[in-house]
Scaffold this active site. Structure first.
Site, PDB file in Angstrom:
ATOM      1  N   ARG A  60     -10.264   3.511  10.310  1.00 12.64           N
ATOM      2  CA  ARG A  60     -10.743   2.543   9.309  1.00 12.64           C
ATOM      3  C   ARG A  60     -10.250   1.162   9.737  1.00 12.64           C
ATOM      4  O   ARG A  60      -9.178   1.038  10.331  1.00 12.64           O
ATOM      5  CB  ARG A  60     -10.254   2.915   7.906  1.00 12.64           C
ATOM      6  CG  ARG A  60      -8.728   2.874   7.695  1.00 12.64           C
ATOM      7  CD  ARG A  60      -8.259   1.507   7.250  1.00 12.64           C
ATOM      8  NE  ARG A  60      -6.834   1.408   7.037  1.00 12.64           N
ATOM      9  CZ  ARG A  60      -5.958   1.033   7.955  1.00 12.64           C
ATOM     10  NH1 ARG A  60      -6.342   0.731   9.180  1.00 12.64           N
ATOM     11  NH2 ARG A  60      -4.682   0.915   7.656  1.00 12.64           N
ATOM     12  N   HIS A 100      -9.651   7.468   7.989  1.00 11.36           N
ATOM     13  CA  HIS A 100      -9.837   7.663   9.433  1.00 11.36           C
ATOM     14  C   HIS A 100     -10.556   8.995   9.649  1.00 11.36           C
ATOM     15  O   HIS A 100     -10.501   9.886   8.788  1.00 11.36           O
ATOM     16  CB  HIS A 100      -8.498   7.781  10.156  1.00 11.36           C
ATOM     17  CG  HIS A 100      -7.540   6.652   9.967  1.00 11.36           C
ATOM     18  ND1 HIS A 100      -7.801   5.374  10.372  1.00 11.36           N
ATOM     19  CD2 HIS A 100      -6.288   6.623   9.449  1.00 11.36           C
ATOM     20  CE1 HIS A 100      -6.743   4.598  10.113  1.00 11.36           C
ATOM     21  NE2 HIS A 100      -5.822   5.341   9.552  1.00 11.36           N
ATOM     22  N   GLY A 124       4.779   1.935  11.346  1.00 10.62           N
ATOM     23  CA  GLY A 124       4.550   0.638  11.990  1.00 10.62           C
ATOM     24  C   GLY A 124       5.732   0.207  12.839  1.00 10.62           C
ATOM     25  O   GLY A 124       5.630  -0.742  13.614  1.00 10.62           O
ATOM     26  N   CYS A 160       0.017   7.377   9.642  1.00  9.11           N
ATOM     27  CA  CYS A 160      -0.996   8.244   9.015  1.00  9.11           C
ATOM     28  C   CYS A 160      -1.702   9.132  10.042  1.00  9.11           C
ATOM     29  O   CYS A 160      -1.808  10.355   9.859  1.00  9.11           O
ATOM     30  CB  CYS A 160      -2.005   7.392   8.252  1.00  9.11           C
ATOM     31  SG  CYS A 160      -2.554   5.938   9.156  1.00  9.11           S
ATOM     32  N   THR A 180       0.821  -1.211   0.000  1.00  8.34           N
ATOM     33  CA  THR A 180       0.000   0.000   0.000  1.00  8.34           C
ATOM     34  C   THR A 180       0.859   1.268   0.000  1.00  8.34           C
ATOM     35  O   THR A 180       0.658   2.168  -0.822  1.00  8.34           O
ATOM     36  CB  THR A 180      -0.917   0.000   1.245  1.00  8.34           C
ATOM     37  OG1 THR A 180      -1.697  -1.202   1.206  1.00  8.34           O
ATOM     38  CG2 THR A 180      -1.828   1.204   1.271  1.00  8.34           C
ATOM     39  N   ILE A 181       1.799   1.362   0.919  1.00  9.00           N
ATOM     40  CA  ILE A 181       2.618   2.575   1.033  1.00  9.00           C
ATOM     41  C   ILE A 181       3.745   2.553  -0.004  1.00  9.00           C
ATOM     42  O   ILE A 181       3.995   3.555  -0.689  1.00  9.00           O
ATOM     43  CB  ILE A 181       3.192   2.708   2.466  1.00  9.00           C
ATOM     44  CG1 ILE A 181       2.048   2.755   3.505  1.00  9.00           C
ATOM     45  CG2 ILE A 181       4.093   3.934   2.586  1.00  9.00           C
ATOM     46  CD1 ILE A 181       1.085   3.916   3.388  1.00  9.00           C
ATOM     47  N   HIS A 227      -1.359   6.867  19.775  1.00  6.84           N
ATOM     48  CA  HIS A 227      -1.177   8.024  18.878  1.00  6.84           C
ATOM     49  C   HIS A 227      -0.641   9.262  19.590  1.00  6.84           C
ATOM     50  O   HIS A 227       0.183   9.990  19.030  1.00  6.84           O
ATOM     51  CB  HIS A 227      -2.498   8.343  18.164  1.00  6.84           C
ATOM     52  CG  HIS A 227      -3.080   7.155  17.466  1.00  6.84           C
ATOM     53  ND1 HIS A 227      -4.008   6.319  18.065  1.00  6.84           N
ATOM     54  CD2 HIS A 227      -2.835   6.636  16.250  1.00  6.84           C
ATOM     55  CE1 HIS A 227      -4.320   5.349  17.227  1.00  6.84           C
ATOM     56  NE2 HIS A 227      -3.622   5.515  16.115  1.00  6.84           N
ATOM     57  N   GLY A 228      -1.157   9.507  20.820  1.00  4.24           N
ATOM     58  CA  GLY A 228      -0.693  10.684  21.560  1.00  4.24           C
ATOM     59  C   GLY A 228       0.813  10.620  21.816  1.00  4.24           C
ATOM     60  O   GLY A 228       1.567  11.516  21.405  1.00  4.24           O
ATOM     61  N   GLN A 256      -5.565   7.141   4.927  1.00  2.00           N
ATOM     62  CA  GLN A 256      -4.445   6.397   5.496  1.00  2.00           C
ATOM     63  C   GLN A 256      -3.479   5.864   4.451  1.00  2.00           C
ATOM     64  O   GLN A 256      -2.291   5.722   4.714  1.00  2.00           O
ATOM     65  CB  GLN A 256      -4.973   5.228   6.351  1.00  2.00           C
ATOM     66  CG  GLN A 256      -5.495   4.013   5.592  1.00  2.00           C
ATOM     67  CD  GLN A 256      -6.893   4.195   5.009  1.00  2.00           C
ATOM     68  OE1 GLN A 256      -7.556   5.172   5.309  1.00  2.00           O
ATOM     69  NE2 GLN A 256      -7.334   3.250   4.197  1.00  2.00           N
TER      70      GLN A 256
HETATM   71  P1  NAD Z   1       1.429  -3.745   3.062  1.00  2.70           P
HETATM   72  O1  NAD Z   1       1.220  -5.054   3.710  1.00  2.70           O
HETATM   73  O2  NAD Z   1       0.388  -3.175   2.175  1.00  2.70           O
HETATM   74  O3  NAD Z   1       2.793  -3.795   2.194  1.00  2.70           O
HETATM   75  C1  NAD Z   1       3.969  -4.381   2.668  1.00  2.70           C
HETATM   76  C2  NAD Z   1       4.701  -5.014   1.494  1.00  2.70           C
HETATM   77  O4  NAD Z   1       5.971  -5.497   1.947  1.00  2.70           O
HETATM   78  C3  NAD Z   1       3.950  -6.205   0.893  1.00  2.70           C
HETATM   79  O5  NAD Z   1       4.001  -6.084  -0.527  1.00  2.70           O
HETATM   80  C4  NAD Z   1       4.772  -7.420   1.360  1.00  2.70           C
HETATM   81  O6  NAD Z   1       4.720  -8.484   0.443  1.00  2.70           O
HETATM   82  C5  NAD Z   1       6.170  -6.828   1.414  1.00  2.70           C
HETATM   83  N1  NAD Z   1       7.096  -7.535   2.291  1.00  2.70           N
HETATM   84  C6  NAD Z   1       6.829  -8.261   3.391  1.00  2.70           C
HETATM   85  N2  NAD Z   1       7.991  -8.723   3.921  1.00  2.70           N
HETATM   86  C7  NAD Z   1       8.995  -8.269   3.141  1.00  2.70           C
HETATM   87  C8  NAD Z   1      10.411  -8.406   3.170  1.00  2.70           C
HETATM   88  N3  NAD Z   1      11.013  -9.102   4.143  1.00  2.70           N
HETATM   89  N4  NAD Z   1      11.139  -7.797   2.205  1.00  2.70           N
HETATM   90  C9  NAD Z   1      10.545  -7.088   1.222  1.00  2.70           C
HETATM   91  N5  NAD Z   1       9.202  -6.920   1.132  1.00  2.70           N
HETATM   92  C10 NAD Z   1       8.442  -7.511   2.098  1.00  2.70           C
HETATM   93  O7  NAD Z   1       1.808  -2.729   4.233  1.00  2.70           O
HETATM   94  P2  NAD Z   1       1.567  -1.158   4.243  1.00  2.70           P
HETATM   95  O8  NAD Z   1       0.164  -0.880   4.638  1.00  2.70           O
HETATM   96  O9  NAD Z   1       2.118  -0.568   2.979  1.00  2.70           O
HETATM   97  O10 NAD Z   1       2.457  -0.732   5.490  1.00  2.70           O
HETATM   98  C11 NAD Z   1       3.856  -0.548   5.375  1.00  2.70           C
HETATM   99  C12 NAD Z   1       4.331   0.309   6.525  1.00  2.70           C
HETATM  100  O11 NAD Z   1       3.681   1.592   6.426  1.00  2.70           O
HETATM  101  C13 NAD Z   1       3.995  -0.217   7.929  1.00  2.70           C
HETATM  102  O12 NAD Z   1       5.000   0.203   8.820  1.00  2.70           O
HETATM  103  C14 NAD Z   1       2.697   0.498   8.256  1.00  2.70           C
HETATM  104  O13 NAD Z   1       2.457   0.606   9.628  1.00  2.70           O
HETATM  105  C15 NAD Z   1       2.976   1.859   7.632  1.00  2.70           C
HETATM  106  N6  NAD Z   1       1.772   2.642   7.290  1.00  2.70           N
HETATM  107  C16 NAD Z   1       0.675   2.049   6.752  1.00  2.70           C
HETATM  108  C17 NAD Z   1      -0.444   2.814   6.480  1.00  2.70           C
HETATM  109  C18 NAD Z   1      -1.692   2.205   5.938  1.00  2.70           C
HETATM  110  O14 NAD Z   1      -2.764   2.669   6.298  1.00  2.70           O
HETATM  111  N7  NAD Z   1      -1.618   1.204   5.090  1.00  2.70           N
HETATM  112  C19 NAD Z   1      -0.424   4.175   6.706  1.00  2.70           C
HETATM  113  C20 NAD Z   1       0.738   4.783   7.192  1.00  2.70           C
HETATM  114  C21 NAD Z   1       1.849   3.998   7.497  1.00  2.70           C
END
Ligand code: NAD
Length: 338
Positions: A169, A221, A111, A141, A13-14, A195-196, A300
């Site tokens: 969400r 959210h 995360g 986020c 996602t990110i 969060h705080g 997010q």
């Molecule tokens: P996600 O699960 O959508 O994506 C993670 C990706 O990493 C997946 O494609 C997975 O296959 C890959 N992956 C897993 N292990 C791996 C490894 N060892 N080496 C390489 N790739 C690997 O996760 P996300 O939602 O994009 O979240 C990523 C980070 O961003 C987390 O720290 C999360 O807390 C943070 N974050 C997420 C959001 C959100 O709402 N999705 C918002 C802000 C921050």
């Protein structure tokens, strides 16, 4: 000046959004992205022309799936100045020794714990402190949304305390295996939620308490945000301060729901219906003495994306002025398309 060479480790996602945002800049380039398996997201990355790197043992599987990998993840890391780690929360920690061994700068996401980098970043709040840093964590986020709203108010009026209820969400739209489907989950039952304290990793002097719950929606959210300030002010003063922020967007014209904000994002042609700005309802800004309330919605999946670009620019010392970096990032990704 040579472009900064960037790897995106974890293309979910990110990661996919960070890769596209980096690609849109003229002072940095994506050398490669990593995927663990040759799934549909890897196929799209291949179509988009990204060099895909994968675990060495899976190189054959990518070849077989018709999207040959450019090499192993370690080989990708050896070619870059900086890696943006976008692996799932907790996985980034295990990658730290690899980045340190190869000797590259690294950004982690919200995360991971603050201690992974010892410095937590929000562009509006502490860009200049990130100049030249080797290790940075871009906060989550919700924390990004809170920092963006608190910092300009604190600068202009002085913030005495912040209280926020965060309606989260449940999951991102593609996370088909998770819930809740029909419940409001206190997350956690205890107050404060994380969060705080997380805001305090960026703004250590802010007195903030947050409570959080999860509801069955995937879009955004919603924060109910209350701030007590040190200076007499009106709702118009608050609106003026917040509207001066490029990453804050006012929503009105009958919008009362996150679904309608996402519809706007679709209508104006934002990629993946991304809404990079905090979406604040100006109508909700209500002041009683030195205390005010507002509602803001946070997308997010995308809000931290421009922050990652600014973090790269600060760490690589491509721009010393945070305001200039924010503007450059905004223009390149199309944030001014309202
Ligand atoms: P996600 O699960 O959508 O994506 C993670 C990706 O990493 C997946 O494609 C997975 O296959 C890959 N992956 C897993 N292990 C791996 C490894 N060892 N080496 C390489 N790739 C690997 O996760 P996300 O939602 O994009 O979240 C990523 C980070 O961003 C987390 O720290 C999360 O807390 C943070 N974050 C997420 C959001 C959100 O709402 N999705 C918002 C802000 C921050």
């Amino acid at each position: 000046m040579a472009k900064a060479k960037i790897a995106v480790n974890g293309y979910g996602t990110i990661g996919k959004r960070v890769a596209d945002a980096v690609r849109a800049q003229d002072d940095m380039e994506v050398i490669g992205i990593s995927k663990t398996r040759p799934n549909y997201e890897a196929a799209v990355a291949h179509q988009l022309g990204y060099d895909i790197y994968c675990p060495a043992e899976n190189i054959g599987a990518f070849e077989k799936a018709g999207m040959p990998a450019a090499g192993s993840i370690e080989e990708m890391l050896e070619k870059v100045d900086l890696v943006v780690d976008c692996t799932p929360g907790g996985v980034g920690e295990s990658n730290k020794p690899i980045y340190e061994k190869i000797g590259i700068k690294a950004i982690w996401q919200g995360g991971e714990n603050h201690s992974i980098a010892g410095f937590s970043f929000n562009a509006e709040s502490n860009y200049e402190q990130a100049l030249g840093c080797d290790l940075v964590r871009v906060v989550s986020c919700n924390t990004t949304g809170l920092c963006r709203a608190i910092t300009p108010i604190d600068r202009e009026l002085g913030v005495n305390k912040v209280r926020s209820t965060i309606t989260r969400r449940a999951v991102d739209p593609n996370e088909i295996k998770k819930g809740p489907v029909d419940a409001i989950v206190l997350h956690p039952v205890k107050i404060p939620s994380h969060h705080g304290p997380d805001v305090q990793t960026v703004l250590s002097h802010i007195n903030i308490t947050t409570a959080a719950m999860i509801v069955p929606t995937t879009l955004m959210h919603l924060h109910t945000l209350n701030m007590e300030v040190n200076t007499d002010c009106t709702a118009e003063d608050i609106k003026k301060i917040l509207s001066s922020q490029s990453r804050i967007r006012f929503v009105g014209q009958g919008i009362t729901a996150t679904a309608e904000i996402i519809e706007v994002a679709r209508d104006i042609g934002r990629p993946r219906h991304d809404m990079w700005e905090n979406c604040i309802w100006p109508e909700s800004i209500t002041v009683t003495e030195k205390e005010f309330y507002l509602f803001q919605a946070i997308h997010q999946e995308s809000i931290v994306v421009p922050e990652n670009v600014d973090a790269i620019r600060a760490m690589m010392e491509l721009e010393s002025d945070g305001a200039k970096s924010i503007e450059k990032t905004n223009i390149a990704i199309g944030l001014h398309n309202k």
